[in-house]
Design a protein around this motif. Sequence first.
Motif, PDB file in Angstrom:
ATOM      1  N   GLY A   1       0.800  -1.211   0.000  1.00  0.00           N
ATOM      2  CA  GLY A   1       0.000   0.000   0.000  1.00  0.00           C
ATOM      3  C   GLY A   1       0.835   1.263   0.000  1.00  0.00           C
ATOM      4  N   ARG A   2       0.150   2.372  -0.241  1.00  0.00           N
ATOM      5  CA  ARG A   2       0.784   3.686  -0.253  1.00  0.00           C
ATOM      6  C   ARG A   2      -0.044   4.629   0.604  1.00  0.00           C
ATOM      7  NH1 ARG A   2       4.633   4.590  -3.960  1.00  0.00           N
ATOM      8  NH2 ARG A   2       4.166   6.819  -4.093  1.00  0.00           N
ATOM      9  N   ALA A   3       0.585   5.694   1.072  1.00  0.00           N
ATOM     10  CA  ALA A   3      -0.085   6.679   1.923  1.00  0.00           C
ATOM     11  C   ALA A   3       0.203   8.080   1.390  1.00  0.00           C
ATOM     12  CB  ALA A   3       0.414   6.559   3.361  1.00  0.00           C
ATOM     13  N   PRO A   4      -0.745   8.994   1.547  1.00  0.00           N
ATOM     14  CA  PRO A   4      -0.523  10.376   1.106  1.00  0.00           C
ATOM     15  C   PRO A   4       0.602  11.034   1.887  1.00  0.00           C
ATOM     16  CG  PRO A   4      -2.862   9.956   1.504  1.00  0.00           C
ATOM     17  CD  PRO A   4      -2.108   8.788   2.075  1.00  0.00           C
ATOM     18  N   ASN A   5       1.406  11.835   1.203  1.00  0.00           N
ATOM     19  CA  ASN A   5       2.481  12.587   1.854  1.00  0.00           C
ATOM     20  C   ASN A   5       1.913  13.873   2.452  1.00  0.00           C
ATOM     21  OD1 ASN A   5       4.865  11.091   1.621  1.00  0.00           O
ATOM     22  ND2 ASN A   5       5.136  11.687  -0.507  1.00  0.00           N
ATOM     23  N   SER A   6       1.221  13.720   3.557  1.00  0.00           N
ATOM     24  CA  SER A   6       0.611  14.885   4.203  1.00  0.00           C
ATOM     25  C   SER A   6       1.144  15.119   5.614  1.00  0.00           C
ATOM     26  CB  SER A   6      -0.920  14.716   4.259  1.00  0.00           C
ATOM     27  OG  SER A   6      -1.260  13.525   4.969  1.00  0.00           O
ATOM     28  N   ASN A   7       2.089  14.268   6.043  1.00  0.00           N
ATOM     29  CA  ASN A   7       2.627  14.390   7.405  1.00  0.00           C
ATOM     30  C   ASN A   7       3.504  15.634   7.549  1.00  0.00           C
ATOM     31  OD1 ASN A   7       1.400  11.965   7.888  1.00  0.00           O
ATOM     32  ND2 ASN A   7       3.270  10.754   7.816  1.00  0.00           N
ATOM     33  N   ASP A   8       3.385  16.285   8.662  1.00  0.00           N
ATOM     34  CA  ASP A   8       4.268  17.389   9.036  1.00  0.00           C
ATOM     35  C   ASP A   8       4.358  18.464   7.949  1.00  0.00           C
ATOM     36  OD1 ASP A   8       5.976  18.765  10.770  1.00  0.00           O
ATOM     37  OD2 ASP A   8       7.769  17.915   9.832  1.00  0.00           O
TER      38      ASP A   8
ATOM     39  N   LEU B   1      -7.866  16.642   6.980  1.00  0.00           N
ATOM     40  CA  LEU B   1      -7.299  15.389   6.491  1.00  0.00           C
ATOM     41  C   LEU B   1      -8.279  14.255   6.750  1.00  0.00           C
ATOM     42  CD1 LEU B   1      -3.563  15.589   7.654  1.00  0.00           C
ATOM     43  CD2 LEU B   1      -4.604  16.439   5.545  1.00  0.00           C
ATOM     44  N   GLY B   2      -8.419  13.386   5.775  1.00  0.00           N
ATOM     45  CA  GLY B   2      -9.325  12.259   5.904  1.00  0.00           C
ATOM     46  C   GLY B   2      -8.597  10.979   6.249  1.00  0.00           C
ATOM     47  N   ARG B   3      -9.226   9.867   5.940  1.00  0.00           N
ATOM     48  CA  ARG B   3      -8.686   8.557   6.275  1.00  0.00           C
ATOM     49  C   ARG B   3      -7.326   8.358   5.630  1.00  0.00           C
ATOM     50  NH1 ARG B   3     -11.738   2.738   5.137  1.00  0.00           N
ATOM     51  NH2 ARG B   3     -10.142   1.409   6.081  1.00  0.00           N
ATOM     52  N   GLY B   4      -6.385   7.879   6.419  1.00  0.00           N
ATOM     53  CA  GLY B   4      -5.047   7.614   5.910  1.00  0.00           C
ATOM     54  C   GLY B   4      -4.216   8.858   5.684  1.00  0.00           C
ATOM     55  N   GLY B   5      -4.752  10.017   6.046  1.00  0.00           N
ATOM     56  CA  GLY B   5      -4.014  11.256   5.868  1.00  0.00           C
ATOM     57  C   GLY B   5      -4.265  11.959   4.551  1.00  0.00           C
TER      58      GLY B   5
ATOM     59  N   GLY C   1      -3.520  15.457  -7.030  1.00  0.00           N
ATOM     60  CA  GLY C   1      -2.681  14.269  -7.127  1.00  0.00           C
ATOM     61  C   GLY C   1      -2.874  13.280  -5.996  1.00  0.00           C
ATOM     62  N   ASP C   2      -1.858  12.441  -5.799  1.00  0.00           N
ATOM     63  CA  ASP C   2      -1.972  11.315  -4.869  1.00  0.00           C
ATOM     64  C   ASP C   2      -2.196  11.736  -3.425  1.00  0.00           C
ATOM     65  OD1 ASP C   2      -1.432   9.938  -7.153  1.00  0.00           O
ATOM     66  OD2 ASP C   2       0.328   8.879  -6.393  1.00  0.00           O
ATOM     67  N   VAL C   3      -1.815  12.948  -3.064  1.00  0.00           N
ATOM     68  CA  VAL C   3      -2.013  13.389  -1.685  1.00  0.00           C
ATOM     69  C   VAL C   3      -3.498  13.507  -1.355  1.00  0.00           C
ATOM     70  CG1 VAL C   3      -2.023  15.910  -2.038  1.00  0.00           C
ATOM     71  CG2 VAL C   3      -1.051  14.947   0.075  1.00  0.00           C
ATOM     72  N   THR C   4      -4.348  13.585  -2.404  1.00  0.00           N
ATOM     73  CA  THR C   4      -5.800  13.636  -2.187  1.00  0.00           C
ATOM     74  C   THR C   4      -6.428  12.247  -2.247  1.00  0.00           C
ATOM     75  OG1 THR C   4      -6.364  13.950  -4.526  1.00  0.00           O
ATOM     76  CG2 THR C   4      -5.878  15.927  -3.227  1.00  0.00           C
ATOM     77  N   ASP C   5      -5.667  11.248  -2.696  1.00  0.00           N
ATOM     78  CA  ASP C   5      -6.114   9.858  -2.735  1.00  0.00           C
ATOM     79  C   ASP C   5      -7.471   9.711  -3.435  1.00  0.00           C
ATOM     80  OD1 ASP C   5      -5.751   7.160  -2.306  1.00  0.00           O
ATOM     81  OD2 ASP C   5      -6.725   7.156  -0.349  1.00  0.00           O
TER      82      ASP C   5
END
Length: 455
Positions: free
Chosen positions: A265-272, A282-286, A305-309
Motif C-alpha cells: 500500500g501507499r499513503a498520502p504525503n501529508s505528514n508534518d 485530512l481524511g482517512r489515511g491522511g 494528485g496522490d495526496v488527495t487519494d
Amino acid sequence: MAEYDYDLFVIGGGSGGVRAARVAAGDAGAKVALAEEDRYGGTCVIRGCVPKKLMVFASEFADTAAVSAAYGWDIKKGDFSWPTLRGNIENELDRLEGIYRRLLKNSGVESFDARARLKDAHTVELSTGETKTAKTILVATGGRPTRPDIENAELGIVSDDIFHLDALPKSILVIGGGYIACEFACILHGLGVKVTQYYRGDQILRGFDDEARGLVADQMRERGIDLQINTNIASMNGTKVGKPVNVTDTHGKDHVFDMVFFATGRAPNSNDLGLEEAGVVLGRGGKVEVDATSKTAVDSVYAIGDVTDRVNLTPVAIREGMAFVQTVFHDNPTEVDHDLIPSAIFTQPEMGTVGLSEEDARAQEPIEVYATDFKPMRTSFAGQPDRVLMKLVVSKATRKVLGCHIVAPNAGEMIQLAGIAVKMGATKEDFDRTVAVHPTMSEEIVTMKTPVRTA
C-alpha cells in the motif's frame, strides 16, 4: 508593494505540481514559486512509472531466445547485467529531471530545493529558513510506499528502494496483491530472480474484473512465479537489509529469502506539512480532503494528485493541475472527470481496463458479457503456453459498453484506444460495425457476436 510574494506557491515537484506551476506562470502570467525537497519529477518519473516501465522492457527480453528459435533465429540467451540496466536508468532519470527543471525555469517559475510546510493559509516555511507568502497555495506532495506493522519490517524493501539495489537477490518474497506487487513480481522473475509472492486475499488485483485478474494469476504461475493466495507473512528475522531473511508465513511454515519486498500500500504525503494547523481537513489515511475543484477547507489552499487519494494516476494529477489553473487563474471553475479512466497493469501479460468490471456492472443492472480467451499467434507458433483475454461488458437496456478488459501483450496500448470508444458511450453494435484488423489479437474485440453469459 505586493500583498503577497507570489500569486501561487506549489509544494511538490511531481508531474501534477510542475504542470500546474508552469501553466499558471506561462499561460496565466502568474508569479509562481515551487518547492521540492527531493528530485523533480516525483513518484512517476523518479521512482515509479518511468523506471518501472524500463524494467518491464528489460524483463521481457528473457523470452527472446526461446520464441525466436521457432522463427528460425539462433539467438543465444546471454547473461543479464543489473549494473548496466541500473546505470542506464539512472542516466535517463537524470535527463528527465533536467527537463522538468528547465520547463519550470523557462516558464518563469522560481524553484526552491527545499522542504516546504504551511505556516498559515497564505504562508509557507522552507527548510532553508526562508518564509514566503502566496495568495494561493497548492499542495502536490504525492504519496509514499508503506510497510506493514510487524516486527522487523525495516528489514524489507519497498518500491522506492528497488531501483537502487547494488545487486539483484537470487530469491525474493513479494508481499501484496495489488498492481505494484504483481508488476514487480513479473519484472524480477523476468530478470532471473526466484520470486515468491504472498497475498492475504482470495485473488490478486482486488477491484479489477475477476476473469481478467484470474487469467493474470494463472499466467504468472505458468511462467514460474510461486504465487500463494490466502497467505501472509507472520514474522521475519534477520540482520540487515540485503542479508537473508527468515520468514514464517501465516500457515506456520518457515522459509529463507535473500530479500523481502513489501508492496502493501501507499499513503498520502501529508505528514508534518502544517496542514491541519492551517485549517486543512485530512481524511482517512491522511488524505487531503478537497471539493470537486480541488479546494480544501481553506479557501486559499488547494491540493491535487496522490495526496488527495482520489484516482492515483499521473495523467489524473496532471489533469487536476490543469483544472486548478482554470479554476483559480481563469475564473473558470473546472471539475476533473474521474469517470471511465483507462488504466494498465504492466504484468506479464499486461492487463488493460476501462469502465466497470463484470461484477460491478452485474450489481448495477442487467448485462451481457462477451469474452474470448485464446493463444496469441506470435507465441503459440513457438509452442509457448501464453493466453490472452478480450472482454466486453454490455448493458442490456442501452447496449452501451460498460467495461472493456484486455489481458494480453501490449494491453496498455490497446486499452488507450478502446477507452476513447467507451468514454464516448459506444454501444456493442458500434463495436460490431467496426471492421476487424486481421491478423491481430485486438480484432477479437469487434468480432464477438454471441454473449458468453447474461446476468
